[in-house]
Design a protein around this motif. Sequence first.
Motif, PDB file in Angstrom:
ATOM      1  N   GLY A 283       0.871  -1.265   0.011  1.00 30.81           N
ATOM      2  CA  GLY A 283      -0.129   0.052  -0.076  1.00 30.81           C
ATOM      3  C   GLY A 283       0.728   1.030   0.053  1.00 30.81           C
ATOM      4  N   THR A 284       2.261   1.174   0.040  1.00 32.98           N
ATOM      5  CA  THR A 284       3.077   2.236  -0.021  1.00 32.98           C
ATOM      6  C   THR A 284       3.595   2.558  -1.363  1.00 32.98           C
ATOM      7  OG1 THR A 284       5.033   0.892   0.227  1.00 32.98           O
ATOM      8  CG2 THR A 284       3.690   1.448   2.235  1.00 32.98           C
ATOM      9  N   PHE A 285       4.445   3.639  -1.472  1.00 32.12           N
ATOM     10  CA  PHE A 285       4.891   3.998  -2.728  1.00 32.12           C
ATOM     11  C   PHE A 285       6.165   3.100  -3.170  1.00 32.12           C
ATOM     12  CE2 PHE A 285       6.142   6.873  -6.347  1.00 32.12           C
ATOM     13  CZ  PHE A 285       5.146   7.167  -6.794  1.00 32.12           C
ATOM     14  N   GLU A 286       6.025   1.745  -2.954  1.00 38.71           N
ATOM     15  CA  GLU A 286       7.078   0.907  -3.175  1.00 38.71           C
ATOM     16  C   GLU A 286       7.347   0.910  -4.551  1.00 38.71           C
ATOM     17  OE1 GLU A 286       8.115  -3.693  -2.142  1.00 38.71           O
ATOM     18  OE2 GLU A 286       6.056  -3.184  -2.251  1.00 38.71           O
ATOM     19  N   ILE A 287       8.491   1.123  -4.954  1.00 39.11           N
ATOM     20  CA  ILE A 287       8.947   1.116  -6.541  1.00 39.11           C
ATOM     21  C   ILE A 287       8.915  -0.107  -7.207  1.00 39.11           C
ATOM     22  CG2 ILE A 287       9.748   3.587  -6.837  1.00 39.11           C
ATOM     23  CD1 ILE A 287      12.571   2.564  -6.094  1.00 39.11           C
ATOM     24  N   ALA A 288       7.915  -0.500  -7.999  1.00 36.36           N
ATOM     25  CA  ALA A 288       7.715  -1.773  -8.572  1.00 36.36           C
ATOM     26  C   ALA A 288       8.209  -3.288  -7.833  1.00 36.36           C
ATOM     27  CB  ALA A 288       8.608  -1.644  -9.709  1.00 36.36           C
ATOM     28  N   ARG A 289       7.531  -3.313  -7.004  1.00 38.62           N
ATOM     29  CA  ARG A 289       7.523  -4.591  -6.008  1.00 38.62           C
ATOM     30  C   ARG A 289       9.120  -4.791  -5.901  1.00 38.62           C
ATOM     31  NH1 ARG A 289       7.749  -9.517  -9.856  1.00 38.62           N
ATOM     32  NH2 ARG A 289       7.868  -8.751 -11.886  1.00 38.62           N
ATOM     33  N   TYR A 290       9.816  -3.924  -5.450  1.00 37.45           N
ATOM     34  CA  TYR A 290      11.179  -4.193  -5.232  1.00 37.45           C
ATOM     35  C   TYR A 290      11.353  -5.019  -3.785  1.00 37.45           C
ATOM     36  CZ  TYR A 290      11.937  -1.715  -9.232  1.00 37.45           C
ATOM     37  OH  TYR A 290      12.010  -1.158 -10.618  1.00 37.45           O
ATOM     38  N   SER A 291      10.613  -5.056  -2.766  1.00 34.85           N
ATOM     39  CA  SER A 291      10.593  -5.857  -1.704  1.00 34.85           C
ATOM     40  C   SER A 291      10.780  -7.247  -2.146  1.00 34.85           C
ATOM     41  CB  SER A 291       9.582  -5.594  -0.701  1.00 34.85           C
ATOM     42  OG  SER A 291       8.277  -6.149  -1.054  1.00 34.85           O
ATOM     43  N   PRO A 309      20.397   7.750  -6.025  1.00 35.49           N
ATOM     44  CA  PRO A 309      19.794   8.881  -4.863  1.00 35.49           C
ATOM     45  C   PRO A 309      18.355   8.954  -4.696  1.00 35.49           C
ATOM     46  CG  PRO A 309      21.361   9.983  -5.892  1.00 35.49           C
ATOM     47  CD  PRO A 309      21.123   9.083  -6.843  1.00 35.49           C
ATOM     48  N   LEU A 310      17.656   9.216  -5.948  1.00 36.36           N
ATOM     49  CA  LEU A 310      16.223   8.917  -5.741  1.00 36.36           C
ATOM     50  C   LEU A 310      15.606   7.684  -5.476  1.00 36.36           C
ATOM     51  CD1 LEU A 310      13.775  10.377  -6.324  1.00 36.36           C
ATOM     52  CD2 LEU A 310      13.809  10.203  -8.930  1.00 36.36           C
ATOM     53  N   ALA A 311      16.162   6.774  -6.249  1.00 38.70           N
ATOM     54  CA  ALA A 311      15.720   5.347  -5.629  1.00 38.70           C
ATOM     55  C   ALA A 311      16.015   5.032  -4.249  1.00 38.70           C
ATOM     56  CB  ALA A 311      16.310   4.307  -6.616  1.00 38.70           C
ATOM     57  N   ALA A 312      17.079   5.135  -3.786  1.00 35.49           N
ATOM     58  CA  ALA A 312      17.215   5.291  -2.271  1.00 35.49           C
ATOM     59  C   ALA A 312      16.517   5.791  -1.607  1.00 35.49           C
ATOM     60  CB  ALA A 312      18.739   5.425  -2.051  1.00 35.49           C
ATOM     61  N   LEU A 313      16.103   6.986  -1.907  1.00 28.89           N
ATOM     62  CA  LEU A 313      15.230   7.675  -1.118  1.00 28.89           C
ATOM     63  C   LEU A 313      13.730   7.229  -1.090  1.00 28.89           C
ATOM     64  CD1 LEU A 313      14.443  10.471   0.543  1.00 28.89           C
ATOM     65  CD2 LEU A 313      14.094  11.664  -1.458  1.00 28.89           C
ATOM     66  N   LEU A 314      13.112   6.791  -2.253  1.00 31.40           N
ATOM     67  CA  LEU A 314      11.861   6.198  -2.405  1.00 31.40           C
ATOM     68  C   LEU A 314      11.817   4.821  -1.602  1.00 31.40           C
ATOM     69  CD1 LEU A 314      10.856   7.044  -5.976  1.00 31.40           C
ATOM     70  CD2 LEU A 314      10.182   8.121  -4.062  1.00 31.40           C
ATOM     71  N   PHE A 400       5.619  13.606  -6.664  1.00 29.26           N
ATOM     72  CA  PHE A 400       6.391  14.497  -7.569  1.00 29.26           C
ATOM     73  C   PHE A 400       7.814  13.581  -7.764  1.00 29.26           C
ATOM     74  CE2 PHE A 400      10.022  17.446  -8.262  1.00 29.26           C
ATOM     75  CZ  PHE A 400       9.599  18.153  -9.336  1.00 29.26           C
ATOM     76  N   LEU A 401       8.654  13.166  -6.856  1.00 29.73           N
ATOM     77  CA  LEU A 401       9.718  12.278  -6.791  1.00 29.73           C
ATOM     78  C   LEU A 401       9.433  11.106  -7.686  1.00 29.73           C
ATOM     79  CD1 LEU A 401      11.472  12.875  -3.375  1.00 29.73           C
ATOM     80  CD2 LEU A 401      11.897  14.179  -5.712  1.00 29.73           C
ATOM     81  N   GLY A 402       8.230  10.506  -7.378  1.00 32.05           N
ATOM     82  CA  GLY A 402       7.603   9.357  -7.926  1.00 32.05           C
ATOM     83  C   GLY A 402       7.619   9.733  -9.704  1.00 32.05           C
ATOM     84  N   ALA A 403       7.047  10.731  -9.901  1.00 34.29           N
ATOM     85  CA  ALA A 403       6.763  11.040 -11.391  1.00 34.29           C
ATOM     86  C   ALA A 403       7.952  11.146 -12.125  1.00 34.29           C
ATOM     87  CB  ALA A 403       5.970  12.324 -11.475  1.00 34.29           C
ATOM     88  N   LEU A 404       9.275  11.707 -11.391  1.00 31.35           N
ATOM     89  CA  LEU A 404      10.583  11.728 -11.790  1.00 31.35           C
ATOM     90  C   LEU A 404      11.040  10.263 -12.127  1.00 31.35           C
ATOM     91  CD1 LEU A 404      12.167  14.615  -9.875  1.00 31.35           C
ATOM     92  CD2 LEU A 404      11.190  14.734 -12.419  1.00 31.35           C
ATOM     93  N   PHE A 405      10.944   9.539 -11.172  1.00 28.10           N
ATOM     94  CA  PHE A 405      11.182   8.004 -11.263  1.00 28.10           C
ATOM     95  C   PHE A 405      10.629   7.382 -12.417  1.00 28.10           C
ATOM     96  CE2 PHE A 405      11.266   3.714 -10.170  1.00 28.10           C
ATOM     97  CZ  PHE A 405      12.566   3.143  -9.905  1.00 28.10           C
ATOM     98  N   HIS A 406       9.304   7.632 -12.498  1.00 29.40           N
ATOM     99  CA  HIS A 406       8.357   6.808 -13.545  1.00 29.40           C
ATOM    100  C   HIS A 406       8.832   7.230 -14.840  1.00 29.40           C
ATOM    101  CE1 HIS A 406       5.910   4.970 -10.455  1.00 29.40           C
ATOM    102  NE2 HIS A 406       5.335   5.904 -10.313  1.00 29.40           N
ATOM    103  N   THR A 407       9.389   8.569 -14.983  1.00 24.14           N
ATOM    104  CA  THR A 407       9.540   9.120 -16.374  1.00 24.14           C
ATOM    105  C   THR A 407      10.922   8.369 -16.810  1.00 24.14           C
ATOM    106  OG1 THR A 407       8.810  10.999 -15.808  1.00 24.14           O
ATOM    107  CG2 THR A 407      10.204  11.377 -17.825  1.00 24.14           C
ATOM    108  N   ALA A 408      11.862   8.450 -16.002  1.00 23.69           N
ATOM    109  CA  ALA A 408      13.163   7.769 -16.234  1.00 23.69           C
ATOM    110  C   ALA A 408      13.019   6.219 -16.440  1.00 23.69           C
ATOM    111  CB  ALA A 408      14.161   7.994 -15.101  1.00 23.69           C
ATOM    112  N   HIS A 409      11.963   5.840 -15.728  1.00 21.54           N
ATOM    113  CA  HIS A 409      11.557   4.244 -15.867  1.00 21.54           C
ATOM    114  C   HIS A 409      11.063   3.954 -17.235  1.00 21.54           C
ATOM    115  CE1 HIS A 409      10.634   0.290 -14.513  1.00 21.54           C
ATOM    116  NE2 HIS A 409       9.823   0.205 -15.353  1.00 21.54           N
TER     117      HIS A 409
END
Length: 609
Positions: A283-291, A309-314, A400-409
């Motif tokens: 339910g969190t902003f877990e970037i693409a099931r990385y747990s 840095p952005l991935a580590a922060l998210l 906002f940071l998630g949008a940056l990550f998604h765009t790079a993805h």
Amino acid sequence: MRGRAKRLWGFPRDVLSWAFAKPMRMYALMIAFFFFRTIYGLTEKFWDTDEIQCYLIGVKAFSSEFWPAWGPDSMYKVQSRIPGGLMATLIAFPLNLLLIPEAPILFLNLLTFSVLLFLIWVLEKRMPGLPKWFIRTYVLTMPWVLHFSTHVINTSYVLVGAILFFIPFLDRVGMYEKPLIGRSLAYGLMGFSLTWMFQIHMSWVLIGPFGLWLFILDLEDWKRFRKDVVFFLIGASIPILTLIPTFEWMLDSPFGGTESNIVFNPSNILLAPQFIWRFFSMGTFEIARYSSHIELLLGQVEHQYFLLPLAALLVFISAFHSLYSIGTLIALKGRWGVKLRKVVLISMAIIFSSYLFSVKPPISYTFYFAFPLVLTITLHLLEVKWKNWKLGYGFAWILFLGALFHTAHMFYGEKNKSLYTDRERVSYGLSKGEHLVLGSRRVAFFEEPDDYCQTTGSRSDELSIGCDFEYYNHRSLPQSLSSQKVKSGRYSNVITDISRFGNQLEVNSKIREGDMPVSVSFDFLSDYPDTIYWVLENKDKSLWKGAQILLHSDGNEWAQHQMTSTIPKEFLTNGCSLYLWKNSQKMNVIYVDNLWVTELTNTEHSKGQ
């Protein structure tokens, strides 16, 4: 300086609040969300094993005249199949409307976006303490929703059944004082979800215990409950329309072999802590099931090192959010706290107990069916502290940071793993109506084809064996059969650069003293010049012979190739098989029909030489 810092800190929140404040701006933004999700899906994985296998289900159905009896594979223990033609229909239907490779992805995004809007409407009604800009943006852009539900894989279609089940389930289970949807509609939606999920994903078994929980609660009003059953069956009857034609195949294998994946696995109980963490992380902003699969994130960061840095922060934010959810749930007081804990604990017990009978560990994507439940719980727990902790500022920046990550993805995916790494192949395969141009489907244990109809010479000392590629068992047709182009009869054999081997003919002949002279002939049709080989093979050796196929004037005229050769005596000692093989990497399709191998007499062999 303080004023400027405050404005900067509140910038994303103020922008989102402004965008959703007026109906016209809100509608424009929601349309933008739809296109963003669709583009994300178009740049997601396409050629990975599971993704292309799911896409092939629909392409094979689109190009075949037979009903797609089986859906996604379940490869955990044996090569089994999920029954039903729903998955194939959901991919083949848009291809019939728009013959482009993107059609199934566009249709999937339209489907999932619609049910997500339904979920958003319910969440806004249930959580007045959360701003609408947050609920809408969070639900439509959180990684678990983007990674699944935007690109073609069976787990993406799970979201439809999951939302249509858990919205009425939570309405009926006693979490809320007043339901949002009527009781009859609630049971109809849950029935729809059951037969939908049965044809899509193995997690359909979770509907049983959740349904039993609801059954116990509603059983007091027996007369009303009988009416509920009727509406449940009405809802279930809609997706079951794509399952009914499969019943004939299910006589031999009722569940497609998927039941073999149900085994008592008590060792999974040791993974309970991992399951609890993954449950709340969903339910969190877990970037693409990385747990569950941290290697996916590491693979992307390796190519886009500036994202580290952005991935580590998210990742840190997601972990902190999970801890917040667990802590808030434990500390929540009052009647509402008791209700919420009850629903969470029973739900987790139902889901985790299923893994005691599963060959798979509790990896997050395997219980993606519970995503709407987890998301609802997560947002309720955020609502508790939303105003006091001023969480809107922080979550606006997370989005906002998630949008940056998604765009790079998306840039990473488009270049490395998307449809567009070889779109020409998909377009060519669709235009030819041949799924083998894209790849071959994995074969389930019960789908092994029988031998082809073969004709053998009447004399015991003569070899005369042939195949016209006519096949009469429609339950297990070899994939290389094609009805697109035929010389005679109903089928020919198709050979591509991916599906290279044709169908084998077992050569059985009386052993002679010397080598056996034979004539090999077959009809063929090809758009482009290419080389085709016939291959004799036994356990120890292979014998290769090639034939140069010349381009026809219009690509629609059949020609015949005939050659003479000899079969060495040692090949016949232990028996051998005959294959047709296309060696080149060209994606063109070669059709072959009426293949014959005939022993020549000494006179005929001399003339041939």
